[in-house]
Design a protein around this motif. Structure first.
Motif, PDB file in Angstrom:
ATOM      1  N   ASP A 119      -1.378  -4.894   4.825  1.00 10.13           N
ATOM      2  CA  ASP A 119      -2.399  -4.711   4.426  1.00 10.13           C
ATOM      3  C   ASP A 119      -2.671  -5.556   3.356  1.00 10.13           C
ATOM      4  O   ASP A 119      -2.425  -5.150   1.973  1.00 10.13           O
ATOM      5  CB  ASP A 119      -2.221  -3.246   3.804  1.00 10.13           C
ATOM      6  CG  ASP A 119      -3.572  -2.584   3.468  1.00 10.13           C
ATOM      7  OD1 ASP A 119      -4.751  -3.354   3.427  1.00 10.13           O
ATOM      8  OD2 ASP A 119      -3.616  -1.420   2.748  1.00 10.13           O
TER       9      ASP A 119
ATOM     10  N   GLY B  78      -5.340  -4.125   0.723  1.00 10.20           N
ATOM     11  CA  GLY B  78      -4.559  -2.797  -0.240  1.00 10.20           C
ATOM     12  C   GLY B  78      -3.608  -3.523  -1.091  1.00 10.20           C
ATOM     13  O   GLY B  78      -3.732  -3.021  -2.316  1.00 10.20           O
TER      14      GLY B  78
ATOM     15  N   ARG C 142      -5.584  -4.890  -3.994  1.00  8.52           N
ATOM     16  CA  ARG C 142      -6.317  -3.784  -4.910  1.00  8.52           C
ATOM     17  C   ARG C 142      -4.948  -3.282  -5.924  1.00  8.52           C
ATOM     18  O   ARG C 142      -5.266  -3.328  -7.087  1.00  8.52           O
ATOM     19  CB  ARG C 142      -6.977  -2.943  -4.231  1.00  8.52           C
ATOM     20  CG  ARG C 142      -8.228  -3.149  -3.226  1.00  8.52           C
ATOM     21  CD  ARG C 142      -8.923  -2.290  -2.674  1.00  8.52           C
ATOM     22  NE  ARG C 142     -10.010  -2.315  -2.011  1.00  8.52           N
ATOM     23  CZ  ARG C 142     -10.157  -2.781  -0.672  1.00  8.52           C
ATOM     24  NH1 ARG C 142      -8.973  -2.686   0.073  1.00  8.52           N
ATOM     25  NH2 ARG C 142     -11.446  -2.947  -0.243  1.00  8.52           N
TER      26      ARG C 142
ATOM     27  N   ILE D 156     -16.473  -5.401   0.410  1.00  8.30           N
ATOM     28  CA  ILE D 156     -15.068  -5.105   0.243  1.00  8.30           C
ATOM     29  C   ILE D 156     -14.612  -5.407  -1.391  1.00  8.30           C
ATOM     30  O   ILE D 156     -13.938  -4.527  -1.914  1.00  8.30           O
ATOM     31  CB  ILE D 156     -14.361  -6.455   0.856  1.00  8.30           C
ATOM     32  CG1 ILE D 156     -14.149  -6.397   2.206  1.00  8.30           C
ATOM     33  CG2 ILE D 156     -12.882  -6.650   0.298  1.00  8.30           C
ATOM     34  CD1 ILE D 156     -13.749  -7.896   3.055  1.00  8.30           C
TER      35      ILE D 156
ATOM     36  N   GLU E 145     -15.638  -1.667  -2.794  1.00  9.11           N
ATOM     37  CA  GLU E 145     -15.166  -0.471  -1.938  1.00  9.11           C
ATOM     38  C   GLU E 145     -14.028   0.213  -2.787  1.00  9.11           C
ATOM     39  O   GLU E 145     -13.310  -0.508  -3.539  1.00  9.11           O
ATOM     40  CB  GLU E 145     -14.779  -1.022  -0.649  1.00  9.11           C
ATOM     41  CG  GLU E 145     -14.250   0.202   0.206  1.00  9.11           C
ATOM     42  CD  GLU E 145     -13.748  -0.279   1.507  1.00  9.11           C
ATOM     43  OE1 GLU E 145     -13.538   0.487   2.442  1.00  9.11           O
ATOM     44  OE2 GLU E 145     -13.341  -1.454   1.813  1.00  9.11           O
ATOM     45  N   GLN E 146     -14.189   1.633  -2.917  1.00  9.75           N
ATOM     46  CA  GLN E 146     -13.183   2.304  -3.677  1.00  9.75           C
ATOM     47  C   GLN E 146     -12.442   3.190  -2.774  1.00  9.75           C
ATOM     48  O   GLN E 146     -12.646   3.647  -1.714  1.00  9.75           O
ATOM     49  CB  GLN E 146     -13.931   3.415  -4.370  1.00  9.75           C
ATOM     50  CG  GLN E 146     -13.312   4.108  -5.294  1.00  9.75           C
ATOM     51  CD  GLN E 146     -12.764   3.553  -6.403  1.00  9.75           C
ATOM     52  OE1 GLN E 146     -13.457   2.832  -7.251  1.00  9.75           O
ATOM     53  NE2 GLN E 146     -11.494   3.576  -7.079  1.00  9.75           N
ATOM     54  N   THR E 147     -11.010   2.826  -3.090  1.00 12.46           N
ATOM     55  CA  THR E 147      -9.941   3.196  -2.174  1.00 12.46           C
ATOM     56  C   THR E 147      -8.843   3.886  -2.908  1.00 12.46           C
ATOM     57  O   THR E 147      -8.888   4.112  -4.102  1.00 12.46           O
ATOM     58  CB  THR E 147      -9.269   2.115  -1.344  1.00 12.46           C
ATOM     59  OG1 THR E 147      -8.367   1.276  -2.422  1.00 12.46           O
ATOM     60  CG2 THR E 147     -10.206   0.999  -0.790  1.00 12.46           C
ATOM     61  N   VAL E 148      -7.926   4.486  -2.132  1.00 12.57           N
ATOM     62  CA  VAL E 148      -6.880   5.184  -2.931  1.00 12.57           C
ATOM     63  C   VAL E 148      -5.886   4.202  -4.034  1.00 12.57           C
ATOM     64  O   VAL E 148      -5.451   4.612  -5.014  1.00 12.57           O
ATOM     65  CB  VAL E 148      -5.778   6.035  -2.010  1.00 12.57           C
ATOM     66  CG1 VAL E 148      -6.234   6.914  -1.286  1.00 12.57           C
ATOM     67  CG2 VAL E 148      -5.340   4.906  -0.976  1.00 12.57           C
ATOM     68  N   ARG E 149      -6.071   2.866  -3.654  1.00  7.43           N
ATOM     69  CA  ARG E 149      -5.477   1.905  -4.316  1.00  7.43           C
ATOM     70  C   ARG E 149      -6.306   1.378  -5.455  1.00  7.43           C
ATOM     71  O   ARG E 149      -5.976   0.342  -5.970  1.00  7.43           O
ATOM     72  CB  ARG E 149      -4.670   0.919  -3.616  1.00  7.43           C
ATOM     73  CG  ARG E 149      -3.615   1.332  -2.557  1.00  7.43           C
ATOM     74  CD  ARG E 149      -2.973   0.249  -2.000  1.00  7.43           C
ATOM     75  NE  ARG E 149      -1.803   0.369  -1.610  1.00  7.43           N
ATOM     76  CZ  ARG E 149      -0.686  -0.360  -1.134  1.00  7.43           C
ATOM     77  NH1 ARG E 149      -0.837  -1.686  -0.951  1.00  7.43           N
ATOM     78  NH2 ARG E 149       0.238   0.157  -0.648  1.00  7.43           N
TER      79      ARG E 149
ATOM     80  N   ASN F 228     -10.058  -0.289  -6.690  1.00  4.85           N
ATOM     81  CA  ASN F 228     -11.066  -1.271  -6.215  1.00  4.85           C
ATOM     82  C   ASN F 228     -10.938  -2.601  -6.704  1.00  4.85           C
ATOM     83  O   ASN F 228     -10.227  -2.822  -7.609  1.00  4.85           O
ATOM     84  CB  ASN F 228     -12.621  -0.877  -6.513  1.00  4.85           C
ATOM     85  CG  ASN F 228     -12.981  -0.908  -8.009  1.00  4.85           C
ATOM     86  OD1 ASN F 228     -12.282  -1.079  -8.902  1.00  4.85           O
ATOM     87  ND2 ASN F 228     -14.367  -0.478  -8.244  1.00  4.85           N
TER      88      ASN F 228
END
Length: 866
Positions: free
Chosen positions: A555, A558, A561, A646, A649-653, A655
Motif C-alpha cells: 500500500d 498508505g 500518508r 489523491i 483524500e482523507q484516510t485512516v492514515r 491525508n
C-alpha cells in the motif's frame, strides 16, 4: 569416584541403597536388573542411552510402547544416578547435571517421534521448535523428583499461514507434554509444568519468537525475568533457542533495571512461605523455608538482574557459577560466598536424600522418627537430632545474608507521592487522568512492573507538567496515548530512562491537538520519528531515502500518508528542541510537499505534467495546515484530476496535502492546461491580482521540460504586465478591501494576517516593489534581503515583523493543523499563546503585537509612497 568410607564394597553399598530407597526397591521388583560391579558407578550420558534405546525401539511401531520403553530407560538411569550420589563422593553438581541431561534426552527422543509422525504433510514444512527448560532443568540443577518447567518456542515459517503454524505447534507440544506425563508400567517420566510460559495457563502452549519478544518487552514482570535467567535449550532446534537466548538476555539483563524492581523479590518469597509452605512447616522445608534453597537462589538472581548487563560473567543459569562470579566481582565477600555455597550444597544433598527415600516430590524434612534417622545416617550425621540442629544453623546463616541484601533495598524503595494538580485549569479532571495513567480504573489490572515503572516516572512527569502552557491538555492527551500504546510498563520505563523523550512527547501534546490525535492513531510514529535524524535538515532526497523501507507493504499511498504524519512529528520535534529556525522548517515542509507530489505522479505512471507551486508553496514557506496553491501544466487532465483527488483524500492514515487549483486560468475548466494557454491567459485576460500571484511561481514536481517551457514563455509576460501604470492604485485598493472585508473575528486587533500591519502588509509591500522593478523572487525572505538595498530603513522592520507574525501563525496552525488568519477570540487561548512567547500575562504579548503591526504598517506606507 570412590565409595564413601562407610562402604567397603559395591555390593554392600548397593544393598544399603536398596534398603534406603523406596524407588530403587520398587524398580527392582518391577524387573529392572543391574550388574553389581564397577560399571554401576560410571556416569552415563546421551550416547550410551541412545545405544540402549535404539535396539529396544527397533521393530516397535506402537507409539505407546515406545513411550513405555523410554520411561523404563529413564527409571533405570534415575536409579543409577541415585546410587552414585548415595554411595560415592560424587559432587551434587555432577548428579544434577546427569539428571538434567537425562530429561533432555527423553524430551528430545519424544520430540523426534512426533516430528517424524507429522511427516512431509505436516505444516509448516520446516519444523523449527525449541523446547526450553526453565527452573532447575534450565540451570542443569534438576533433582530426583522435580517437575520440569518448560516453554515451547518456534520460528515462524514465512511461507506458511501463521494460524496453521500456531495450531500445528500447539498440537505437537500438547502431545509431547502428554507423553512425558503418561502413566506407564515404570511410572510417569516427568511432571510437566507449563505455567511459566507467557500468560501462563491462559496463553498458547507454543509461541513464536516474535510473539515472545513482544510479550516480554511489553508485559514481562520481575518473576518472569527470574524464571528466564535459567532458560536453556533442552531439546529441539538449537538455532531457535539461540535467537530466543538473544531476546532473553535483553529482557533479563537490562541496564535500566533499578533496585526498587528487585525489592519485589522478597515479597514473592514471603507470599510463597505463607501460601505454599505454611507457618507450621517453615523450619522443615528445605526449598521454600526461610534460609533454604530458594533464599540462596533469589539472592543470587537479584545480583544477576541488577548487574548482569554490565558483567556478562553473571549471565549463567547455574546458581553456584553465578555465586562464584559474584565473589570474583566483590558483590559478596569471599567468606560469605563460601558459606552460601556450602549451604546450597548441603540443602541440595539433603533434598535429594529426602526424595530418594520417599520416591515422591517432597522438600520437607521429617520432624522425627525413623525416616529422619535414616536420612541423617545417609549423610553421616550421628542422629536425626544432630541433622536437625545443623539444618537450623544453615538457615540462620543463609537468612542473615538474604536479609542483609534485601532489607536496605526494601527500605529504599520509593513510596507513592501525593501529587496535587492545583496548577491545572481543571484539577479534578487532571487527577482522574493521572489515576488512569497509574492503572486505577475499571477493567485495567496494574501489574507490579507497571506499578514500579509509573512510580519511577511520576515525579518527572508531574514536574514537567508544571512547565507546560496547557498542562490539562497535555495530560489528557498523554493519558490517551498511553491507553492505546499497548504496554504501559515498557513506555513508562523508556520515558523514565529518557527525560528528553518525555519532555518532547509532552511538548507535542501541549502544542498540538492535531498531532496528539495523530500519535494516538499511530503510537509507533513517535518512537520511529525519535530514532531519525532530528538534527539534520531534510530535502526531497532525504524524504525519498527514508520512505523507501516503508514501501514493502504494497500500500504505497498508505505508506506515504503515514510517512507524512511521521515527518510532521519530526518537524515539530525539531521546532520544540530549537534544532531549526521557522524559515528552515518551512523549507523542509515545502520539500515534503514537493516529494509527495512527485511520488503521486510516479504512482500514476509519471504522466507528462509539471506542477507549479504558487503562494507559500511557491515561496517555499509552507507551514502546518497549508493547502498547496498549484498550477498543472500539460494536456493530461485525467491524471491531473486523479492527482488532486489523491493529494486531498482523507484516510485512516491521514491525508497528504490538499491542493487548491483555483488560480488556474479563469478558475475553472480542466485542471491542467498546455503552456500556450497559460501564455495567452496571462497576456490577454489575467487580472492584476493573478499577475501578483504569478510572482510566487516555482517548479515543484513533475516534468522538468514542460516546467522549463512554462517559465521561459510566461515570465516575460509577467514582467510586461507588471509595467501596468495603475499597479500601485490597484494593489492599494485590493489591500484595503481585504483589510475591511476579511475581519472574521469582528475585532481588528486580532487580525494579525489581514489586518493593518499584518502579514499581508509585508507581502503586498514586498510584491509591489518586486513587480515595480521586475524582480522575480518567489521566496519572501530572499526578496526582503533584496529590498534592503533599496529601502534600508523599512526592510529590517518588515523582516522582523514578518518573522514575528509568521511565528504567531505557526503556533496557531500547529495546534489544529488548520489555516488561521486571526488570534483566538477566547482570552484563555490567547493567554496560552502569550506564554509560548515568554510573556507571563496577555497584556504584554498584545502590546508587543500592536507594536510590531504599527511598525509594519508604517513601513508599508513608506514603500507604497516611494
Amino acid at each position: 569416584m570412590t565409595l564413601r568410607p562407610c562402604f567397603r564394597t559395591i555390593p554392600e553399598a548397593w544393598n544399603a541403597y536398596i534398603e534406603y530407597s523406596h524407588a530403587a526397591e520398587s524398580a527392582l521388583r518391577s524387573g529392572l536388573a543391574y550388574e553389581i560391579n564397577e560399571n554401576l558407578l560410571e556416569w552415563t550420558g546421551p550416547g550410551r542411552w541412545k545405544l540402549t534405546l535404539d535396539p529396544a525401539w527397533a521393530g516397535v511401531f506402537s507409539h505407546r510402547e515406545k513411550v513405555n520403553i523410554l520411561a523404563r530407560l529413564k527409571l533405570a538411569e534415575l536409579i543409577r544416578i541415585g546410587f552414585i550420589e548415595f554411595a560415592t563422593d560424587a559432587s551434587i553438581e555432577d548428579s544434577t547435571r546427569a539428571l538434567s541431561h537425562l530429561a533432555d534426552f527423553c524430551m528430545g527422543r519424544l520430540l523426534s517421534i512426533h516430528l517424524q509422525d507429522a511427516g512431509s504433510s505436516g505444516k509448516p514444512a520446516r519444523k523449527q521448535l525449541a523446547v526450553i527448560g526453565l527452573g532447575k532443568l534450565g540451570g542443569l540443577e534438576l533433582n530426583f523428583s522435580s517437575d520440569v518447567d518448560l516453554m515451547f518456542v518456534y520460528e515462524k515459517d514465512p511461507d506458511s499461514d501463521g494460524f496453521s503454524q500456531q495450531e500445528f505447534y500447539n498440537r505437537l507440544c500438547e502431545h509431547l507434554a502428554r507423553d512425558l506425563m503418561q502413566e506407564t508400567p515404570s511410572g510417569k517420566m516427568y511432571r510437566v509444568d507449563l505455567r511459566l510460559r507467557p500468560e501462563g495457563d491462559s496463553g498458547p502452549l507454543a509461541r513464536s519468537l516474535g510473539s515472545c519478544e513482544s510479550y516480554y518487552a511489553a508485559y514481562g514482570e520481575i518473576w518472569e525475568r527470574l524464571s528466564l535467567l535459567k532458560a536453556r535449550g533442552s531439546a529441539g532446534d538449537p538455532g531457535v533457542f539461540y535467537e530466543f537466548r538473544n531476546m532473553q538476555q535483553a529482557f533479563c539483563y537490562s541496564r535500566n533495571l533499578l533496585p526498587e524492581a528487585v525489592a519485589e523479590i522478597p515479597h514473592l518469597k514471603e507470599r510463597t512461605e505463607k501460601e505454599l509452605v505454611g507457618r507450621e512447616n517453615l523450619e522443615s522445608h528445605v526449598k521454600l523455608g526461610p534460609g533454604g534453597i530458594r533464599d540462596i537462589e533469589f539472592l543470587v538472581q537479584a545480583h544477576q538482574l541488577l548487574h548482569g548487563a554490565r558483567y556478562p560473567i553473571l549471565q549463567t543459569g547455574q546458581t553456584l557459577k553465578a555465586l562464584q562470579a559474584m565473589a570474583q566481582l566483590d558483590f559478596v565477600g569471599k567468606e560469605e560466598a563460601a558459606l552460601l555455597r556450602d549451604a546450597y550444597l548441603f540443602w541440595r544433598r539433603l533434598e535429594h536424600r529426602i526424595q530418594i527415600l520417599e520416591h515422591r516430590q517432597t522438600h520437607s524434612l521429617p520432624d522425627g522418627g525413623p525416616a529422619l534417622e535414616k536420612i541423617a545416617r545417609s549423610l553421616d550425621f550421628s542422629s536425626g537430632a544432630a541433622l536437625w540442629v545443623e539444618q537450623l544453623r544453615r538457615r540462620r546463616v543463609v537468612r542473615a545474608a538474604y536479609d542483609a541484601f534485601f532489607d536496605p533495598i526494601r527500605k529504599a524503595s520509593p513510596v507513592e507521592h501525593a501529587f496535587t494538580f492545583e496548577f491545572c485549569h481543571e484539577p479534578e479532571r487532571a487527577r482522574r487522568n493521572w489515576e488512569n495513567l497509574g492503572g486505577v480504573q475499571e477493567g485495567f489490572h496494574r501489574g507490579k512492573r507497571t506499578e514500579h515503572a509509573f512510580r519511577r516516572l511520576a515525579p518527572a512527569l508531574h514536574g514537567r507538567l508544571h512547565t507546560l502552557v496547557r498542562p490539562d491538555l497535555a495530560l489528557a492527551q498523554f493519558t490517551g496515548f498511553v491507553q492505546v500504546y499497548g504496554s504501559r510498563s515498557l513506555l513508562f520505563e523508556t520515558l523514565a530512562e529518557s527525560p528528553k523523550a518525555l519532555e518532547v512527547l509532552l511538548a507535542i501534546f501541549d502544542c498540538s491537538r492535531y498531532l496528539g490525535e495523530a500519535l494516538k492513531a499511530s503510537p509507533e510514529v513517535f518512537e520511529e520519528t525519535a530514532r531519525g535524524d532530528l538534527d539534520k535538515p531534510y530535502g526531497v532526497g532525504e524524504y525519498r531515502r527514508d520512505l523507501e523501507p516503508m514501501l514493502s507493504t504494497g500500500d504505497k499511498l498508505g505508506s506515504l500518508r503515514l510517512f507524512k504524519r511521521q515527518q510532521m512529528v519530526r518537524l515539530l520535534i525539531r521546532r520544540i528542541l530549537q534544532l531549526a529556525s521557522l524559515r528552515e522548517l518551512q523549507q523542509e515542509y515545502t520539500a515534503l510537499a514537493d516529494f509527495s507530489l512527485q511520488f503521486v505522479l510516479e504512482h500514476l505512471g509519471s504522466p507528462r505534467l509539471a506542477i507549479i507551486g504558487l503562494g507559500r508553496h511557491g515561496g517555499q514557506e509552507l507551514g502546518f495546515g497549508s493547502d498547496l496553491d498549484i498550477l498543472m501544466v500539460g494536456e493530461n487532465a485525467d491524471s491531473a484530476s486523479e492527482l488532486a483527488k489523491i493529494m486531498g483524500e482523507q484516510t485512516v492514515r491521514g491525508n497528504l496535502f490538499p491542493v487548491d487549483v483555483r488560480l488556474r486560468p479563469y478558475g475553472e475548466g480542466p485542471l491542467s492546461s498546455p503552456v500556450t494557454r497559460y501564455v495567452e491567459y496571462y497576456r490577454d485576460h489575467a487580472q492584476i491580482w493573478e499577475i501578483q500571484a504569478l510572482g510566487k511561481a516555482r517548479f515543484a514536481a513533475g516534468d522538468t521540460e514542460l516546467a522549463g517551457e512554462f517559465f521561459q514563455q510566461v515570465l516575460p509576460v509577467w514582467r510586461e504586465r507588471c509595467k501596468f501604470p495603475g499597479l500601485k492604485d490597484d494593489l492599494l485598493r485590493m489591500r484595503t478591501r481585504i483589510e475591511k472585508e476579511r475581519c472574521k473575528s469582528g475585532q481588528p486587533a486580532l487580525e494579525f494576517k489581514t489586518g493593518a500591519g499584518g502579514v499581508m502588509d509585508v507581502e503586498f509591500a514586498l510584491q509591489y516593489w518586486q513587480m515595480q522593478n521586475g524582480i522575480f523572487e518567489p521566496n519572501s525572505y530572499r526578496a526582503l534581503e533584496l529590498l534592503e538595498k533599496a529601502h534600508p530603513n523599512e526592510a529590517p522592520i518588515l523582516r522582523k515583523g514578518y518573522d514575528f507574525l509568521r511565528l504567531v501563525e505557526s503556533w496557531l496552525r500547529i495546534d489544529d493543523n488548520m489555516s488561521l488568519s486571526h488570534l483566538p477570540v477566547d482570552v484563555e487561548t490567547r493567554t496560552c499563546l502569550a506564554r509560548r512567547f515568554g510573556f507571563e500575562a496577555l497584556p504584554g504579548f498584545e502590546a508587543r503585537l500592536a507594536e510590531v503591526r504599527l511598525g509594519v504598517r508604517k513601513a508599508f506606507d513608506a514603500i507604497f509612497a516611494g
